[in-house]
Scaffold this motif. Sequence first.
Motif, PDB file in Angstrom:
ATOM      1  N   ILE A 203      42.533  31.696  34.438  1.00  0.00           N
ATOM      2  CA  ILE A 203      42.379  32.796  35.388  1.00  0.00           C
ATOM      3  C   ILE A 203      42.363  34.088  34.576  1.00  0.00           C
ATOM      4  O   ILE A 203      43.312  34.382  33.850  1.00  0.00           O
ATOM      5  N   THR A 204      41.263  34.831  34.697  1.00  0.00           N
ATOM      6  CA  THR A 204      41.089  36.050  33.920  1.00  0.00           C
ATOM      7  C   THR A 204      41.333  37.267  34.801  1.00  0.00           C
ATOM      8  O   THR A 204      40.771  37.381  35.892  1.00  0.00           O
ATOM      9  N   VAL A 205      42.173  38.165  34.299  1.00  0.00           N
ATOM     10  CA  VAL A 205      42.448  39.434  34.972  1.00  0.00           C
ATOM     11  C   VAL A 205      41.864  40.543  34.108  1.00  0.00           C
ATOM     12  O   VAL A 205      42.184  40.654  32.924  1.00  0.00           O
ATOM     13  N   THR A 206      40.987  41.348  34.706  1.00  0.00           N
ATOM     14  CA  THR A 206      40.374  42.478  34.007  1.00  0.00           C
ATOM     15  C   THR A 206      40.729  43.749  34.769  1.00  0.00           C
ATOM     16  O   THR A 206      40.608  43.798  35.999  1.00  0.00           O
ATOM     17  N   VAL A 207      41.167  44.774  34.038  1.00  0.00           N
ATOM     18  CA  VAL A 207      41.597  46.033  34.650  1.00  0.00           C
ATOM     19  C   VAL A 207      40.831  47.188  34.020  1.00  0.00           C
ATOM     20  O   VAL A 207      40.657  47.244  32.801  1.00  0.00           O
ATOM     21  N   ARG A 208      40.386  48.101  34.884  1.00  0.00           N
ATOM     22  CA  ARG A 208      39.714  49.322  34.429  1.00  0.00           C
ATOM     23  C   ARG A 208      40.404  50.512  35.084  1.00  0.00           C
ATOM     24  O   ARG A 208      40.213  50.786  36.274  1.00  0.00           O
ATOM     25  N   PRO A 209      41.247  51.250  34.336  1.00  0.00           N
ATOM     26  CA  PRO A 209      41.907  52.434  34.905  1.00  0.00           C
ATOM     27  C   PRO A 209      41.030  53.674  34.774  1.00  0.00           C
ATOM     28  O   PRO A 209      40.198  53.760  33.862  1.00  0.00           O
TER      29      PRO A 209
ATOM     30  N   VAL B 134      40.842  46.165  39.614  1.00  0.00           N
ATOM     31  CA  VAL B 134      41.238  44.853  39.092  1.00  0.00           C
ATOM     32  C   VAL B 134      40.236  43.804  39.561  1.00  0.00           C
ATOM     33  O   VAL B 134      39.841  43.796  40.731  1.00  0.00           O
ATOM     34  N   ARG B 135      39.859  42.925  38.640  1.00  0.00           N
ATOM     35  CA  ARG B 135      39.033  41.758  38.964  1.00  0.00           C
ATOM     36  C   ARG B 135      39.788  40.524  38.500  1.00  0.00           C
ATOM     37  O   ARG B 135      40.192  40.445  37.332  1.00  0.00           O
ATOM     38  N   ILE B 136      39.981  39.569  39.419  1.00  0.00           N
ATOM     39  CA  ILE B 136      40.666  38.311  39.119  1.00  0.00           C
ATOM     40  C   ILE B 136      39.638  37.206  39.270  1.00  0.00           C
ATOM     41  O   ILE B 136      39.046  37.057  40.347  1.00  0.00           O
ATOM     42  N   GLU B 137      39.403  36.454  38.197  1.00  0.00           N
ATOM     43  CA  GLU B 137      38.380  35.404  38.200  1.00  0.00           C
ATOM     44  C   GLU B 137      39.029  34.043  37.957  1.00  0.00           C
ATOM     45  O   GLU B 137      39.787  33.888  37.000  1.00  0.00           O
ATOM     46  N   ASN B 138      38.701  33.086  38.807  1.00  0.00           N
ATOM     47  CA  ASN B 138      39.197  31.725  38.639  1.00  0.00           C
ATOM     48  C   ASN B 138      38.135  30.905  37.903  1.00  0.00           C
ATOM     49  O   ASN B 138      37.168  30.445  38.502  1.00  0.00           O
ATOM     50  N   ASP B 139      38.339  30.721  36.604  1.00  0.00           N
ATOM     51  CA  ASP B 139      37.420  29.932  35.791  1.00  0.00           C
ATOM     52  C   ASP B 139      37.919  28.499  35.626  1.00  0.00           C
ATOM     53  O   ASP B 139      37.369  27.740  34.831  1.00  0.00           O
ATOM     54  N   GLY B 140      38.968  28.145  36.364  1.00  0.00           N
ATOM     55  CA  GLY B 140      39.548  26.810  36.269  1.00  0.00           C
ATOM     56  C   GLY B 140      38.922  25.836  37.245  1.00  0.00           C
ATOM     57  O   GLY B 140      37.917  26.126  37.902  1.00  0.00           O
ATOM     58  N   SER B 141      39.556  24.676  37.375  1.00  0.00           N
ATOM     59  CA  SER B 141      39.014  23.609  38.222  1.00  0.00           C
ATOM     60  C   SER B 141      39.807  23.404  39.503  1.00  0.00           C
ATOM     61  O   SER B 141      39.500  22.507  40.279  1.00  0.00           O
TER      62      SER B 141
END
Length: 130
Positions: free
Chosen positions: A9-15, A35-42
């Motif tokens: 799970i990737t969390v990307t933040v841009r302030p 914030v963008r939260i991406e589920n790259d899992g299964s």
Amino acid sequence: MYSQTTRSITVTVRPFFLEDQSSPDEAHFVWAYHVRIENDGSETVQLRNRYWRITDSLGRIQEVRGAGVVGEQPVLRPGDSFEYTSGVPLPTPSGIMLGSYQIENETGERFDIAIPPFSLDSPHQPIQLN
């Protein structure tokens, strides 16, 4: 941008600094962060809780805990993402934030995923070179 992956799970933040909502003469500085939260899992997961540690440039720490984010507890199936924008005020012209999200999978297991540390910078912070 700041990005970190925990358990697929990737969390990307841009302030970004909000000059129009800040009052530097009154020691009031405001940032938004996307914030963008991406589920790259299964597996399908749900965001249950959040934890933030916010430190201003004088080293004062504020901790924030609560259910979900922006009033939601999003479910992320494999390949899904969720985005939101929130904000934070500080009494100093710079600071740093970091934290974690508590995630629950389909079997009821709960685990934390990291929110990467990110810098809150404003043009009102004097630059000091050693």
